[in-house]
Write a protein that holds these residues in place. Sequence first.
Motif, short mmCIF file in Angstrom:
data_model
loop_
_atom_site.label_atom_id
_atom_site.label_comp_id
_atom_site.label_asym_id
_atom_site.label_seq_id
_atom_site.Cartn_x
_atom_site.Cartn_y
_atom_site.Cartn_z
N ARG A 35 0.86 -1.19 0.00
CA ARG A 35 0.00 0.00 0.00
C ARG A 35 0.90 1.24 0.00
NH1 ARG A 35 -5.38 1.11 1.13
NH2 ARG A 35 -5.76 -1.09 1.66
N PRO A 37 0.94 5.31 -0.08
CA PRO A 37 0.11 6.52 0.08
C PRO A 37 0.13 7.39 -1.17
CG PRO A 37 1.47 6.16 2.03
CD PRO A 37 1.94 5.17 1.00
N GLY A 38 -1.04 7.84 -1.58
CA GLY A 38 -1.17 8.68 -2.75
C GLY A 38 -1.18 7.95 -4.07
N VAL A 39 -0.89 6.66 -4.04
CA VAL A 39 -0.86 5.85 -5.26
C VAL A 39 -1.94 4.78 -5.23
CG1 VAL A 39 0.51 4.26 -6.67
CG2 VAL A 39 1.60 6.27 -5.63
N GLY A 40 -1.98 3.99 -4.15
CA GLY A 40 -2.96 2.92 -4.02
C GLY A 40 -2.30 1.64 -3.58
N GLY A 65 -10.82 6.12 -9.36
CA GLY A 65 -9.42 5.80 -9.58
C GLY A 65 -9.18 4.76 -10.66
N ARG A 174 0.51 8.58 -12.63
CA ARG A 174 -0.21 8.99 -11.43
C ARG A 174 -1.55 9.67 -11.74
NH1 ARG A 174 2.85 9.43 -6.63
NH2 ARG A 174 1.43 11.07 -5.94
N THR A 175 -1.88 9.86 -13.01
CA THR A 175 -3.09 10.58 -13.38
C THR A 175 -4.34 9.80 -12.99
OG1 THR A 175 -1.96 11.57 -15.27
CG2 THR A 175 -4.36 11.65 -15.28
N ARG A 176 -5.25 10.47 -12.29
CA ARG A 176 -6.52 9.85 -11.91
C ARG A 176 -7.67 10.35 -12.77
NH1 ARG A 176 -6.97 7.53 -6.58
NH2 ARG A 176 -4.95 7.38 -5.58
N ASP A 301 -10.82 1.60 -2.62
CA ASP A 301 -9.37 1.56 -2.78
C ASP A 301 -9.01 1.49 -4.26
OD1 ASP A 301 -8.63 1.70 -0.15
OD2 ASP A 301 -8.27 -0.45 0.10
N ARG A 302 -7.92 2.12 -4.60
CA ARG A 302 -7.39 2.05 -5.95
C ARG A 302 -6.31 0.97 -5.99
NH1 ARG A 302 -3.18 5.93 -8.93
NH2 ARG A 302 -4.12 6.13 -11.00
#
Length: 390
Positions: A35, A37-40, A65, A174-176, A301-302
Motif C-alpha cells: 500500500r 500513500p497517494g498511489v494505491g 481511480g 499517477r493521473t486519476r 481503494d485504488r
Amino acid sequence: MNGRPENWERRLHLAAHPFAYPLLRGVARRGPVVRVPGVGVVVNDASLARGVLMDGETFRKDGPGSPGDLWTPVLGPSVLLNMEGDAHRALRRRLTDLFTPAYADELCARVLAGPLDRLRARLADGAPVDLVDAARVMAGAVISEVIGLDLSTEREFRRLFEQGERVVSTVSLRTRRLSPSQIRRARAVLDPLGDAAAKAYAAGDETTVMGRMRTLGLSEGEARGAAGAFFLTGTETVATFTPRLIALLADSGLLADAAEPDGFLDRAIDEAMRFTTPTPVMLRSVHRAAAIGGAAVRPGDRVLIATHNCCRDLGPFDPGRPHPPELRRLWFGAGPHFCIGYPLAAAQIRRVARTVLDAAPLRIAGRSAARNVLIPTYRRLTVRAAGGAR
C-alpha cells in the motif's frame, strides 16, 4: 547476453518517467502487495495480478481511480475499457468475432502492402531507416482503416499518429482524472474521428471494421466509442513496441535467429512484450471488501497492478525461456478485459518485424530515448542493412 538490452530498456523507462519508474521498481522490492500513500495498493506478483484481473465483480474498471474515471468523459460510457457487469459482457460478446486472427492478418496485409514495400526498398538500398517513424506510419495506416478514415499518404498516417500521441501524452502513471482543458483537447481530436467512424458505420460495408460492427449488432454510439478506444489504446502501443523489439534482438545478438522461419520470431515477440511490458501498469477500483495475497482492501481503494514488475520478475530478456501460465500475455490483461485487439496488434507487429528482419544483416546506426511520454520508447532508432546496395 551482453547486458545492453537491460541497459537501453532502463534508459527508455527513465527518460519517460524519471521519478515514477524508480518508485515503481523500488516498490517491487517491498513485497507482492504494497500500500503506497497517494498511489494505491500496488500488486507486484503475476499470480495475484491475474487473480485481480479475473475478478471483475470485486475489482472493477468503472469505479473511483479506475480507467473509467479517466476516459469516460472523453469516450462516453459504453466502451469496453470502462464497463463491467452484464453490460460489459453483452458488448464483449458482440465484439468477439470482430478481430479474428484471419481477419486481422488480411487487414494488415492489405493496408500495409504499400508502406512495407517502401520500407523494404529503402532497406535493400542500404539507406538508413528510422524504425520509430516507420512504425508510426504503419500504426497510423492500420488505425485509419479501422476507423474508416479516407487517408492514403505517409504524411497523413504520421499526422494521425501524432494526434493520438498528443492525447495520450496528457496522462502520467499517477493521473486519476483528466482536467476540463485536457478533456476539451482530447475531444477536439476524437470527435472528428468518431464522425468518420459513424459515416463508415452507416455505409454498412461488411469488409470494413465499422461495417462489421453494425452487422454484429452494435449501435452507432457504441461503434464511435469503440473507434476512439482502439485509437487511444492500440496505436501507440504497437508503434512503440516494434522498434524496441528490433533493438532487443540486435543488442542480444539474435537478429539472425529471428530472421529464420522456424517460429523463433513469434517467441521473440512474446518475450519482448514480457520484457518491455507495453502496458506497465493497470488500474482497478475495489468494489467490495476483499484481500489480495493476504492484504486487506476496502471499497473505494485504488489497485495499481504493476504489470512491469510482475513481468520483469521472470528475469532478463531470453526468447528461449517459456513463460509460466500466470504470466501468459499478462501485458494484454486477463479474463473479461483481455485486449480484444490483440490479434490485430500481433498481425501488425509480425508483418513489420518480418519485413525488417528479411533485410538482415542489420546494424543499429543511431538511437535516442523519448522523454516525457506515457509508454517508454525510442525517439529515434536508425537501422541500416549491412548487405544492401549503396
